[in-house]
Motif scaffolding. Structure first.
Motif, PDB file in Angstrom:
ATOM      1  N   PRO A 100     -56.410  50.390-122.485  1.00  0.00           N
ATOM      2  CA  PRO A 100     -57.208  49.193-122.180  1.00  0.00           C
ATOM      3  C   PRO A 100     -56.449  48.218-121.287  1.00  0.00           C
ATOM      4  O   PRO A 100     -55.218  48.175-121.284  1.00  0.00           O
ATOM      5  CB  PRO A 100     -57.448  48.577-123.559  1.00  0.00           C
ATOM      6  CG  PRO A 100     -57.314  49.711-124.518  1.00  0.00           C
ATOM      7  CD  PRO A 100     -56.259  50.598-123.940  1.00  0.00           C
ATOM      8  N   ASN A 149     -63.123  49.141-122.574  1.00  0.00           N
ATOM      9  CA  ASN A 149     -61.664  49.278-122.625  1.00  0.00           C
ATOM     10  C   ASN A 149     -60.957  48.033-122.106  1.00  0.00           C
ATOM     11  O   ASN A 149     -60.063  48.100-121.260  1.00  0.00           O
ATOM     12  CB  ASN A 149     -61.218  50.514-121.834  1.00  0.00           C
ATOM     13  CG  ASN A 149     -61.900  51.760-122.325  1.00  0.00           C
ATOM     14  OD1 ASN A 149     -62.022  51.966-123.535  1.00  0.00           O
ATOM     15  ND2 ASN A 149     -62.380  52.583-121.414  1.00  0.00           N
ATOM     16  N   VAL A 171     -49.446  42.565-129.799  1.00  0.00           N
ATOM     17  CA  VAL A 171     -50.315  41.833-130.715  1.00  0.00           C
ATOM     18  C   VAL A 171     -50.000  42.328-132.121  1.00  0.00           C
ATOM     19  O   VAL A 171     -50.250  43.492-132.449  1.00  0.00           O
ATOM     20  CB  VAL A 171     -51.806  42.033-130.380  1.00  0.00           C
ATOM     21  CG1 VAL A 171     -52.682  41.172-131.280  1.00  0.00           C
ATOM     22  CG2 VAL A 171     -52.077  41.708-128.900  1.00  0.00           C
ATOM     23  N   MET A 181     -58.295  46.112-131.397  1.00  0.00           N
ATOM     24  CA  MET A 181     -56.873  45.881-131.701  1.00  0.00           C
ATOM     25  C   MET A 181     -56.571  46.094-133.181  1.00  0.00           C
ATOM     26  O   MET A 181     -55.547  46.690-133.542  1.00  0.00           O
ATOM     27  CB  MET A 181     -56.470  44.479-131.232  1.00  0.00           C
ATOM     28  CG  MET A 181     -56.473  44.365-129.713  1.00  0.00           C
ATOM     29  SD  MET A 181     -55.995  42.725-129.118  1.00  0.00           S
ATOM     30  CE  MET A 181     -57.567  41.867-129.245  1.00  0.00           C
ATOM     31  N   ASP A 208     -61.941  41.815-128.477  1.00  0.00           N
ATOM     32  CA  ASP A 208     -61.962  43.237-128.138  1.00  0.00           C
ATOM     33  C   ASP A 208     -63.281  43.569-127.453  1.00  0.00           C
ATOM     34  O   ASP A 208     -64.346  43.180-127.933  1.00  0.00           O
ATOM     35  CB  ASP A 208     -61.889  44.082-129.425  1.00  0.00           C
ATOM     36  CG  ASP A 208     -60.541  43.989-130.105  1.00  0.00           C
ATOM     37  OD1 ASP A 208     -59.574  44.499-129.532  1.00  0.00           O
ATOM     38  OD2 ASP A 208     -60.469  43.406-131.207  1.00  0.00           O
ATOM     39  N   TYR A 221     -49.250  51.901-128.635  1.00  0.00           N
ATOM     40  CA  TYR A 221     -50.219  51.533-127.596  1.00  0.00           C
ATOM     41  C   TYR A 221     -51.656  51.551-128.116  1.00  0.00           C
ATOM     42  O   TYR A 221     -52.077  52.508-128.769  1.00  0.00           O
ATOM     43  CB  TYR A 221     -50.126  52.492-126.410  1.00  0.00           C
ATOM     44  CG  TYR A 221     -48.875  52.310-125.584  1.00  0.00           C
ATOM     45  CD1 TYR A 221     -48.596  51.093-124.987  1.00  0.00           C
ATOM     46  CD2 TYR A 221     -47.983  53.345-125.400  1.00  0.00           C
ATOM     47  CE1 TYR A 221     -47.453  50.919-124.224  1.00  0.00           C
ATOM     48  CE2 TYR A 221     -46.828  53.178-124.636  1.00  0.00           C
ATOM     49  CZ  TYR A 221     -46.575  51.958-124.056  1.00  0.00           C
ATOM     50  OH  TYR A 221     -45.444  51.789-123.306  1.00  0.00           O
ATOM     51  N   LEU A 222     -52.386  50.511-127.782  1.00  0.00           N
ATOM     52  CA  LEU A 222     -53.826  50.479-128.030  1.00  0.00           C
ATOM     53  C   LEU A 222     -54.486  51.578-127.193  1.00  0.00           C
ATOM     54  O   LEU A 222     -54.147  51.766-126.025  1.00  0.00           O
ATOM     55  CB  LEU A 222     -54.378  49.102-127.630  1.00  0.00           C
ATOM     56  CG  LEU A 222     -55.861  48.861-127.870  1.00  0.00           C
ATOM     57  CD1 LEU A 222     -56.200  48.871-129.367  1.00  0.00           C
ATOM     58  CD2 LEU A 222     -56.309  47.526-127.258  1.00  0.00           C
ATOM     59  N   GLU A 223     -55.434  52.293-127.800  1.00  0.00           N
ATOM     60  CA  GLU A 223     -56.148  53.368-127.106  1.00  0.00           C
ATOM     61  C   GLU A 223     -57.472  52.850-126.536  1.00  0.00           C
ATOM     62  O   GLU A 223     -58.053  51.897-127.054  1.00  0.00           O
ATOM     63  CB  GLU A 223     -56.473  54.509-128.093  1.00  0.00           C
ATOM     64  CG  GLU A 223     -55.270  55.211-128.674  1.00  0.00           C
ATOM     65  CD  GLU A 223     -54.705  56.298-127.749  1.00  0.00           C
ATOM     66  OE1 GLU A 223     -55.168  56.434-126.601  1.00  0.00           O
ATOM     67  OE2 GLU A 223     -53.791  57.004-128.208  1.00  0.00           O
ATOM     68  N   ASN A 224     -57.959  53.524-125.498  1.00  0.00           N
ATOM     69  CA  ASN A 224     -59.296  53.240-125.001  1.00  0.00           C
ATOM     70  C   ASN A 224     -60.331  53.401-126.113  1.00  0.00           C
ATOM     71  O   ASN A 224     -60.192  54.275-126.968  1.00  0.00           O
ATOM     72  CB  ASN A 224     -59.639  54.189-123.854  1.00  0.00           C
ATOM     73  CG  ASN A 224     -59.107  53.695-122.523  1.00  0.00           C
ATOM     74  OD1 ASN A 224     -58.602  52.579-122.427  1.00  0.00           O
ATOM     75  ND2 ASN A 224     -59.229  54.508-121.498  1.00  0.00           N
ATOM     76  N   VAL A 226     -47.879  43.602-123.589  1.00  0.00           N
ATOM     77  CA  VAL A 226     -48.261  42.503-124.473  1.00  0.00           C
ATOM     78  C   VAL A 226     -48.287  43.074-125.887  1.00  0.00           C
ATOM     79  O   VAL A 226     -48.858  44.141-126.102  1.00  0.00           O
ATOM     80  CB  VAL A 226     -49.657  41.952-124.086  1.00  0.00           C
ATOM     81  CG1 VAL A 226     -50.248  41.091-125.191  1.00  0.00           C
ATOM     82  CG2 VAL A 226     -49.571  41.175-122.776  1.00  0.00           C
ATOM     83  N   LYS A 280     -49.785  47.037-120.506  1.00  0.00           N
ATOM     84  CA  LYS A 280     -50.387  47.724-121.646  1.00  0.00           C
ATOM     85  C   LYS A 280     -50.263  46.859-122.902  1.00  0.00           C
ATOM     86  O   LYS A 280     -49.357  46.030-123.008  1.00  0.00           O
ATOM     87  CB  LYS A 280     -49.677  49.060-121.892  1.00  0.00           C
ATOM     88  CG  LYS A 280     -49.979  50.122-120.833  1.00  0.00           C
ATOM     89  CD  LYS A 280     -49.417  51.464-121.303  1.00  0.00           C
ATOM     90  CE  LYS A 280     -49.252  52.448-120.167  1.00  0.00           C
ATOM     91  NZ  LYS A 280     -50.504  52.897-119.573  1.00  0.00           N
ATOM     92  N   ILE A 281     -51.173  47.108-123.832  1.00  0.00           N
ATOM     93  CA  ILE A 281     -51.190  46.371-125.099  1.00  0.00           C
ATOM     94  C   ILE A 281     -50.573  47.228-126.192  1.00  0.00           C
ATOM     95  O   ILE A 281     -50.995  48.370-126.387  1.00  0.00           O
ATOM     96  CB  ILE A 281     -52.636  46.015-125.496  1.00  0.00           C
ATOM     97  CG1 ILE A 281     -53.298  45.198-124.387  1.00  0.00           C
ATOM     98  CG2 ILE A 281     -52.656  45.278-126.837  1.00  0.00           C
ATOM     99  CD1 ILE A 281     -54.810  45.138-124.495  1.00  0.00           C
TER     100      ILE A 281
END
Lengths: 191, 191
Positions: free
Chosen positions: B37, B109, A113, A78, B104, A71-74, A111, A38-39
């Motif tokens: 994602p 996703n 960012v 970023m 991105d 967490y980045l969402e769908n 990961v 996951k990001i």
């Protein structure tokens, strides 16, 4: 993972044909359910030479200071995710963001960012996941009460760059601290 | 997602308390199953001024030319993943890799992380997912038979940077082509 999210049947771990590692495979519909890292997106928010940190209200690391991140969402970029997390956790808006660090945390399948950016104003307030939000001078950073190795790695690089008068893009792999439970963690995850 | 991977009961879409968007929630054990994602890692492999491209053996975009790339695996760093994909799809090893682009792709996703690196030798061969692997001079790149917008965006930036004599780190959001089915795709995904 014990049951197939598609058909509800039992799941087994097996190496699919042509693959080289165990996956969760449905015994009935044969669907392979891949597990991937996951990001986490976060920010280094700055206001008049001070940085905005949040004291965590939730586990892990409740009570410790961290940078806004999550967490980045769908469906989200970023940068948008990093802004959202900063609003949610610190009630703060940022001006232009620039990428600052790209870290691998393979021991927890993440990961990170991290983006750097000046705050749009000195308005901020603790969100639901924060006990407290505060601006810190470099000399006052609560190093002994900070959450997560990746926060230390980010802050150290940030202050080094700022002293040198330029921001580099940082990459690297975060290793768990020696007393961490992740030191013996298996590569496979299960949910 | 129709069944809970933990307990096998029915799943409903609901906005959990304190959340702001619908999630897959188990009707029995109440577990929230987040969807996030995925990270795609890939390379721009160079040998004597030529780039190594792979012609895809599998859908989507079978028959089209692409750069070696694929999903990052659990327990793996981004650089290791990019090397693995290059070995799997192009049978090729790379020397030192440097980050080149961070894209991105919110409509599917995904986040793409592309690395640039010289090949370790001129040995390469098509893996299972490639019909053919070949080195191309810039003038011979098969632009009309290339897979995925993100490949065009990466290659264009690469050739521009190489002509200018320096590699920048590129960031940006990839938009689906106008005739793409993704143009009307919903933010929510289901598995």
């Amino acid at each position: 993972m014990k049951f197939c999210p598609h058909c509800g049947a039992d799941i087994a771990q097996a190496i699919p044909e042509g693959d080289d590692r165990p996956r969760f495979v449905c015994n009935r519909c044969q669907t392979i359910h891949y597990q991937n890292p996951k990001i986490v997106v976060g920010t280094i928010p700055e206001w008049e030479n001070r940085l905005l940190l949040c004291r965590r209200a939730i586990e892990p690391q409740a009570g410790m200071w961290t940078l806004p991140a999550g967490y980045l969402e769908n469906g989200e970029t970023m940068i948008d995710g990093a802004r959202r997390e900063t609003r949610e956790e610190a009630g703060a808006d940022l001006k232009t963001l620039a990428p600052f660090a790209l870290f691998d945390l393979p021991f927890i399948n993440q990961v990170y960012v991290m983006f750097y950016g000046p705050l749009a104003s000195n308005l901020y307030r603790a969100g639901k996941e924060s006990l407290e939000v505060r601006l810190f001078d470099e000399a006052d950073i609560p190093w002994n009460e900070r959450a997560f190795t990746v926060v230390r790695e980010t802050l150290e690089r940030f202050f080094r760059d700022r002293a040198a008068g330029r921001f580099l893009l940082h990459t690297g792999t975060i290793v768990p601290p020696p007393n961490s439970p992740f030191h013996h963690r298996n590569r496979e995850t299960s949910t």
